[in-house]
Design a protein around this motif. Structure first.
Motif, PDB file in Angstrom:
ATOM      1  N   ALA A 144     -17.534  -6.695 -34.693  1.00 52.99           N
ATOM      2  CA  ALA A 144     -16.408  -7.185 -35.483  1.00 52.99           C
ATOM      3  C   ALA A 144     -15.282  -7.525 -34.517  1.00 52.99           C
ATOM      4  N   ASP A 145     -14.840  -8.775 -34.538  1.00 50.47           N
ATOM      5  CA  ASP A 145     -13.755  -9.150 -33.632  1.00 50.47           C
ATOM      6  C   ASP A 145     -13.012 -10.354 -34.182  1.00 50.47           C
ATOM      7  N   GLN A 146     -11.750 -10.457 -33.777  1.00 52.11           N
ATOM      8  CA  GLN A 146     -10.905 -11.541 -34.254  1.00 52.11           C
ATOM      9  C   GLN A 146     -11.343 -12.865 -33.653  1.00 52.11           C
ATOM     10  N   ILE A 147     -11.215 -13.919 -34.467  1.00 51.08           N
ATOM     11  CA  ILE A 147     -11.637 -15.252 -34.014  1.00 51.08           C
ATOM     12  C   ILE A 147     -10.521 -16.260 -34.261  1.00 51.08           C
ATOM     13  N   SER A 148     -10.647 -17.396 -33.590  1.00 53.93           N
ATOM     14  CA  SER A 148      -9.788 -18.548 -33.850  1.00 53.93           C
ATOM     15  C   SER A 148     -10.579 -19.549 -34.669  1.00 53.93           C
ATOM     16  N   PRO A 149      -9.958 -20.181 -35.666  1.00 54.18           N
ATOM     17  CA  PRO A 149     -10.716 -21.103 -36.505  1.00 54.18           C
ATOM     18  C   PRO A 149     -11.158 -22.371 -35.790  1.00 54.18           C
ATOM     19  N   THR A 150     -10.388 -22.799 -34.799  1.00 56.72           N
ATOM     20  CA  THR A 150     -10.697 -24.015 -34.052  1.00 56.72           C
ATOM     21  C   THR A 150     -10.301 -23.835 -32.591  1.00 56.72           C
ATOM     22  N   PRO A 151     -10.849 -24.659 -31.687  1.00 56.03           N
ATOM     23  CA  PRO A 151     -10.400 -24.602 -30.296  1.00 56.03           C
ATOM     24  C   PRO A 151      -8.908 -24.885 -30.141  1.00 56.03           C
ATOM     25  N   ALA A 152      -8.352 -25.750 -30.976  1.00 53.06           N
ATOM     26  CA  ALA A 152      -6.924 -26.056 -30.883  1.00 53.06           C
ATOM     27  C   ALA A 152      -6.078 -24.831 -31.215  1.00 53.06           C
TER      28      ALA A 152
END
Length: 257
Positions: A144-152
């Motif tokens: 379980a880890d935090q993500i970014s929705p897009t590379p930008a």
């Protein structure tokens, strides 16, 4: 929690008491999803990597034969050991060590977990390779880890997170996670996103941010346009003050075939 032997150990040792008391880390909504994906069994030999104060290890203990919690921050592990004693958990032990050089032999475990930690790892590919190595065939890795929705969004988010916590390294996209996991030999079998609403005042206090850092974080966020703020999950009050952000946590089950 990070594989950096200096910045991570210092950062988390300095904030060990806050993390031990943090309801977000002890009871946050990613934990029951992780446990469901892990499907722990009485015969499992489990390893929780970057265990911190041991929240995931403690949660697994009643359901498995044994659990090892691994972390670089010895003061965080002191809290984990104290809690194990208080809860009379006799099948849990805690070991100082790195996520990128796991100090156990091949096929030593049937279950490996890591929660709220891999964004600190300098070399996620090494952690995945090590997790694959220490799992026996048929074993599973649940993260379980935090993500970014897009590379930008990641390009903006990583400096923001690092300003708040210098041991942060990379808040990757789901696609980047999948590519690295499959390159390490894992089969990606199940995933979901679990949203966390993190109060800005709590979030900055949790990592010990001084007032000047809080102001720099606000300035970094305020420079974004409205569409960018929405993409980054930032929330503002009626007066235009940043009050919170939504952190999407990826929970994924990977299997070694």
């Amino acid at each position: 929690m990070s594989s950096d032997p200096v910045s991570s150990r210092e950062q988390f040792n300095a904030q060990a008491s806050q993390y031990a008391a943090s309801a977000v880390h002890r009871h946050g909504p990613s934990l029951p999803v992780l446990l469901d994906y892990a499907a722990p069994l009485p015969q499992d030999r489990a390893l929780d990597v970057a265990t911190g104060t041991g929240n995931t290890a403690h949660a697994l203990a009643p359901f498995v034969a044994s659990v090892v919690g691994l972390d670089l921050a010895d003061l965080m592990l002191d809290h984990a050991r104290r809690r194990a004693q208080e809860d009379r958990q006799t099948n849990v032990r805690f070991v100082v060590g790195s996520a990128e050089t796991i100090p156990f032999p091949d096929a030593a475990f049937t279950l490996v977990t890591s929660r709220h930690a891999p964004h600190h790892f300098l070399n996620l590919d090494r952690f995945l390779a090590e997790a694959h190595r220490v799992l026996e065939p048929g074993g599973r890795l649940v993260v379980a880890d935090q993500i970014s929705p897009t590379p930008a969004v990641q390009a903006w988010m990583d400096p923001y997170q690092t300003l708040r916590d210098p041991s942060h390294h990379a808040q990757r996209t789901v696609e980047a996670w999948r590519a690295l996991a499959e390159a390490a030999g894992f089969v990606w079998t199940q995933d979901t996103l679990v949203p966390y609403r993190l109060d800005f005042a709590w979030w900055t206090a949790q990592s010990g941010c001084p007032p000047e850092t809080v102001q720099r974080l606000r300035a970094h966020a305020d420079a974004l346009g409205e569409a960018e703020r929405q993409a980054a999950g930032l929330e503002y009050d009626a007066g235009g003050l940043l009050v919170a952000h939504i952190e999407q946590m990826l929970v994924v089950r990977l299997e070694k075939r």
